[in-house]
Motif scaffolding. Sequence first.
Motif: not given
Length: 189
Positions: A42-43, A46-47, A50, A53, A140, A164, A166, A174
């Motif tokens: 998840f981390n 998300k990095t 984002p 998520v 992704y 975790s 942001d 990203t």
Amino acid sequence: MRKPVLILAFCLCCFSAISAQHANLQKMDSIQRNKYLKEVAFNIAKTFGPDYVPLFKNVTISGIQKFKSGNGEYIRPEEKKYIGRAYYKVTFFEDSIKKWYQYQYDPAKPDDTPKKIERETYAARVKIWADNGEPLSVDYQSGWGYTFLKKSYLEQTGKQPTDSSDKCPKKITTVPLPPKAKDGELICY
């Protein structure tokens, strides 16, 4: 005499704390391992993505898989030392439907009928090494992704996979969400 013993004890504590950061997932019980895998995946997802998520609805963790070259017979130099190494794959699905259809066409042939290709509906997929808990790659739904074969996750982001927060000390690009077609199906090229 007491001072060298204290120094030795301090050094041992530091060494054990450093080595504990790299978890051997194969030695953990399944509940602890799955919790660690989900948190790290998840981390990482998300990095680098984002915007993805909110799409995460279901998560699955594969059994151990072995790394092999994705290019068939050609093996890139950075891949050679990893062939046969074990990893786990954590997949975040967009919804309960695990397949969707993509229409692929060749822009060089405008009259060509698009081919319908079945694909998984994952929002993000993260691969994590089984021996040390470090990430191998993240990709992704849009087809974009990052690998950590040449440069580790820490080298690319400046933070640990278990962090975790942001904020990322290093500048990263990203992954954007893909555009949606009128009927809600994703457009992929």
